[in-house]
Motif scaffolding. Structure first.
Motif, PDB file in Angstrom:
ATOM      1  N   ASP A  61       1.073  -1.124   0.018  1.00 28.64           N
ATOM      2  CA  ASP A  61       0.116   0.019  -0.006  1.00 28.64           C
ATOM      3  C   ASP A  61       0.801   1.437   0.101  1.00 28.64           C
ATOM      4  O   ASP A  61       0.271   2.427   0.115  1.00 28.64           O
ATOM      5  N   GLY A  62       2.048   1.262   0.090  1.00 33.70           N
ATOM      6  CA  GLY A  62       3.020   2.398  -0.094  1.00 33.70           C
ATOM      7  C   GLY A  62       3.272   3.134   1.039  1.00 33.70           C
ATOM      8  O   GLY A  62       3.923   4.366   1.028  1.00 33.70           O
ATOM      9  N   THR A  63       2.602   2.641   2.186  1.00 30.89           N
ATOM     10  CA  THR A  63       2.993   3.394   3.466  1.00 30.89           C
ATOM     11  C   THR A  63       4.773   3.307   3.874  1.00 30.89           C
ATOM     12  O   THR A  63       5.293   4.161   4.270  1.00 30.89           O
ATOM     13  N   VAL A  64       5.369   2.141   3.704  1.00 35.09           N
ATOM     14  CA  VAL A  64       6.537   1.727   4.011  1.00 35.09           C
ATOM     15  C   VAL A  64       7.432   2.451   3.036  1.00 35.09           C
ATOM     16  O   VAL A  64       7.525   2.190   1.794  1.00 35.09           O
ATOM     17  N   GLN A  65       8.536   3.179   3.683  1.00 35.95           N
ATOM     18  CA  GLN A  65       9.362   3.893   2.802  1.00 35.95           C
ATOM     19  C   GLN A  65      10.772   3.412   3.088  1.00 35.95           C
ATOM     20  O   GLN A  65      11.682   3.457   2.166  1.00 35.95           O
ATOM     21  N   GLU A  66      11.000   2.493   4.180  1.00 34.82           N
ATOM     22  CA  GLU A  66      12.461   1.962   4.511  1.00 34.82           C
ATOM     23  C   GLU A  66      12.341   0.536   4.903  1.00 34.82           C
ATOM     24  O   GLU A  66      11.515   0.457   5.780  1.00 34.82           O
ATOM     25  N   VAL A  67      12.974  -0.282   4.246  1.00 35.04           N
ATOM     26  CA  VAL A  67      13.281  -1.785   4.946  1.00 35.04           C
ATOM     27  C   VAL A  67      14.459  -1.850   5.232  1.00 35.04           C
ATOM     28  O   VAL A  67      15.494  -1.833   4.392  1.00 35.04           O
ATOM     29  N   ILE A  68      14.564  -2.230   6.446  1.00 38.19           N
ATOM     30  CA  ILE A  68      15.947  -2.405   6.989  1.00 38.19           C
ATOM     31  C   ILE A  68      16.112  -3.944   7.162  1.00 38.19           C
ATOM     32  O   ILE A  68      15.364  -4.558   8.004  1.00 38.19           O
ATOM     33  N   LEU A  69      17.086  -4.587   6.576  1.00 34.47           N
ATOM     34  CA  LEU A  69      17.397  -6.023   6.636  1.00 34.47           C
ATOM     35  C   LEU A  69      18.469  -6.285   7.589  1.00 34.47           C
ATOM     36  O   LEU A  69      19.484  -6.046   7.668  1.00 34.47           O
ATOM     37  N   ALA A  70      17.754  -6.960   8.831  1.00 39.50           N
ATOM     38  CA  ALA A  70      18.479  -7.046  10.134  1.00 39.50           C
ATOM     39  C   ALA A  70      18.676  -8.539  10.332  1.00 39.50           C
ATOM     40  O   ALA A  70      18.592  -9.114  11.425  1.00 39.50           O
ATOM     41  N   THR A  71      19.081  -9.170   9.088  1.00 38.00           N
ATOM     42  CA  THR A  71      19.163 -10.900   9.198  1.00 38.00           C
ATOM     43  C   THR A  71      20.553 -11.152   9.783  1.00 38.00           C
ATOM     44  O   THR A  71      21.255 -10.097   9.796  1.00 38.00           O
ATOM     45  N   ASN A  72      20.771 -12.284  10.452  1.00 38.12           N
ATOM     46  CA  ASN A  72      22.035 -12.395  11.076  1.00 38.12           C
ATOM     47  C   ASN A  72      23.524 -12.245   9.985  1.00 38.12           C
ATOM     48  O   ASN A  72      23.076 -12.595   8.741  1.00 38.12           O
ATOM     49  N   PRO A  73      24.408 -11.493  10.610  1.00 37.56           N
ATOM     50  CA  PRO A  73      25.761 -11.291   9.890  1.00 37.56           C
ATOM     51  C   PRO A  73      26.373 -12.793   9.456  1.00 37.56           C
ATOM     52  O   PRO A  73      27.524 -12.666   9.746  1.00 37.56           O
ATOM     53  N   ASN A  74      25.836 -13.934   9.176  1.00 38.39           N
ATOM     54  CA  ASN A  74      26.304 -15.370   8.732  1.00 38.39           C
ATOM     55  C   ASN A  74      26.013 -15.409   7.183  1.00 38.39           C
ATOM     56  O   ASN A  74      24.953 -14.617   6.534  1.00 38.39           O
ATOM     57  N   LEU A  75      26.216 -16.621   6.908  1.00 39.42           N
ATOM     58  CA  LEU A  75      25.958 -16.955   5.496  1.00 39.42           C
ATOM     59  C   LEU A  75      24.776 -16.999   5.245  1.00 39.42           C
ATOM     60  O   LEU A  75      24.045 -16.420   4.103  1.00 39.42           O
ATOM     61  N   GLU A  76      23.737 -17.781   6.017  1.00 41.71           N
ATOM     62  CA  GLU A  76      22.350 -17.588   5.625  1.00 41.71           C
ATOM     63  C   GLU A  76      21.821 -16.359   5.751  1.00 41.71           C
ATOM     64  O   GLU A  76      20.897 -15.907   5.055  1.00 41.71           O
ATOM     65  N   GLY A  77      22.195 -15.617   6.514  1.00 42.55           N
ATOM     66  CA  GLY A  77      21.546 -14.185   6.884  1.00 42.55           C
ATOM     67  C   GLY A  77      21.697 -13.383   5.569  1.00 42.55           C
ATOM     68  O   GLY A  77      21.191 -12.565   5.213  1.00 42.55           O
ATOM     69  N   GLU A  78      23.104 -13.428   5.216  1.00 40.39           N
ATOM     70  CA  GLU A  78      23.571 -12.732   4.018  1.00 40.39           C
ATOM     71  C   GLU A  78      22.877 -12.764   2.638  1.00 40.39           C
ATOM     72  O   GLU A  78      22.468 -12.182   1.909  1.00 40.39           O
ATOM     73  N   ALA A  79      22.679 -14.206   2.450  1.00 39.55           N
ATOM     74  CA  ALA A  79      22.165 -14.897   1.427  1.00 39.55           C
ATOM     75  C   ALA A  79      20.792 -14.396   1.504  1.00 39.55           C
ATOM     76  O   ALA A  79      19.954 -13.900   0.408  1.00 39.55           O
ATOM     77  N   THR A  80      19.943 -14.511   2.615  1.00 38.85           N
ATOM     78  CA  THR A  80      18.506 -13.741   2.760  1.00 38.85           C
ATOM     79  C   THR A  80      18.551 -12.473   2.514  1.00 38.85           C
ATOM     80  O   THR A  80      17.474 -11.761   1.574  1.00 38.85           O
ATOM     81  N   ALA A  81      19.254 -11.600   3.113  1.00 34.65           N
ATOM     82  CA  ALA A  81      19.219 -10.150   2.582  1.00 34.65           C
ATOM     83  C   ALA A  81      19.428  -9.755   1.257  1.00 34.65           C
ATOM     84  O   ALA A  81      18.968  -9.118   0.838  1.00 34.65           O
ATOM     85  N   THR A  82      20.488 -10.606   0.634  1.00 33.12           N
ATOM     86  CA  THR A  82      20.689 -10.590  -0.880  1.00 33.12           C
ATOM     87  C   THR A  82      19.404 -10.839  -1.397  1.00 33.12           C
ATOM     88  O   THR A  82      19.012 -10.074  -2.556  1.00 33.12           O
ATOM     89  N   TYR A  83      18.929 -11.848  -1.321  1.00 35.31           N
ATOM     90  CA  TYR A  83      17.551 -12.209  -2.070  1.00 35.31           C
ATOM     91  C   TYR A  83      16.589 -11.319  -1.881  1.00 35.31           C
ATOM     92  O   TYR A  83      15.924 -10.634  -2.814  1.00 35.31           O
ATOM     93  N   LEU A  84      16.254 -10.695  -0.694  1.00 34.34           N
ATOM     94  CA  LEU A  84      15.339  -9.853  -0.420  1.00 34.34           C
ATOM     95  C   LEU A  84      15.734  -8.487  -0.840  1.00 34.34           C
ATOM     96  O   LEU A  84      14.662  -7.732  -1.596  1.00 34.34           O
TER      97      LEU A  84
END
Ligand SMILES: [Zn+2]
Length: 197
Positions: free
Chosen positions: A132-155
Motif C-alpha cells: 500500500d505504499g506506507t513503508v518507505q524503508e526496509v531495514i534488513l537485519a538478518t544475522n551477519p552469517n552466510l544464511e543471513g547474508e543470502a537472505t538479505a541479498t535475496y530480499l
C-alpha cells in the motif's frame, strides 16, 4: 546417573536448547534443595506460554493477542520496517532503543543445506505489507552469517522493483554470529550506520 524422577527431569531439561547435562543437573538440584521454590508458578507459566502465546498475525512477533504490542502501538513509525529472522531478534533490537519502526519476522533464513528456501519464510506477507505504499524503508537485519547474508541479498533483489529504500545493518556486528547475542551498543551503532543495498 540417578534413579527415577530425578533422572527423568534431568533428561527433560537436558533436551532443551542451550542446557547441557551438567546445567540440567544443577537446575534439578536447585529445585530439590530450595524449599520455597515455586514449582506451581513455573508449571503454570509453562502451560500458559504454550496455551496463550502465539505469533502476531502482522509481523510474526510473539504476542498474547492477535496483534503484538509493537504493531498495536500508534507511536511506532509505520514507514519503517525492520526485517529479522527470529522473534528473539525483535527483543534484541528493542533493547537498543534505537529503532521506533515496525518489524517483520521471517521465521528463519534461506539455507540450501537445511533445505530452507524463500517459500518457507514469511516473505509473501512482507510483500503484502509493502503493497500500500506506507513503508518507505526496509531495514534488513538478518544475522551477519552466510544464511543471513543470502537472505538479505535475496530480499534486496526482490524489493528493488518497489519504490522503497532498502538498507542493511552496518558492519561491526560479529561476523558469523547471531543478532540476539550482539551487545546493545554494537547493535545500536549498526542501526545508526545502516547502508543502502
Ligand atoms: Zn506484530
Amino acid at each position: 546417573m540417578y534413579d527415577g524422577i530425578v533422572q527423568d527431569l534431568i533428561d527433560e531439561f537436558g533436551r532443551l536448547p542451550g542446557i547441557g547435562p551438567k546445567s540440567a543437573q544443577r537446575i534439578v538440584f536447585h529445585i530439590l534443595q530450595t524449599p520455597n521454590f515455586d514449582v506451581s508458578r513455573l508449571s503454570h507459566l509453562l502451560a500458559d506460554v504454550r496455551d496463550k502465546v502465539r505469533f502476531c498475525e502482522i509481523c510474526g512477533n510473539v504476542s498474547e493477542q492477535e496483534r503484538c504490542a509493537i504493531c498495536r502501538d500508534p507511536r511506532r513509525n509505520a514507514t519503517l520496517i525492520c526485517v529479522v529472522e527470529d522473534a528473539k531478534d525483535v527483543a534484541a533490537i528493542e533493547r537498543t532503543r534505537e529503532f521506533r519502526g515496525l518489524y517483520h519476522v521471517l521465521g528463519g533464513a534461506i539455507s540450501p543445506i537445511a533445505g530452507i528456501g524463500p517459500d518457507d519464510l514469511r516473505i509473501a506477507s512482507l510483500m503484502q505489507r509493502l503493497a500500500d505504499g506506507t513503508v518507505q524503508e526496509v531495514i534488513l537485519a538478518t544475522n551477519p552469517n552466510l544464511e543471513g547474508e543470502a537472505t538479505a541479498t535475496y530480499l534486496s533483489r526482490l524489493l528493488h522493483t518497489l519504490q522503497i529504500t532498502v538498507t542493511r545493518l552496518a558492519s561491526g556486528l560479529p561476523v558469523g554470529g547471531d543478532l540476539e547475542y550482539a551487545d546493545e551498543v554494537t547493535l545500536g551503532r549498526a542501526f545508526e550506520g545502516r547502508r543502502s543495498m
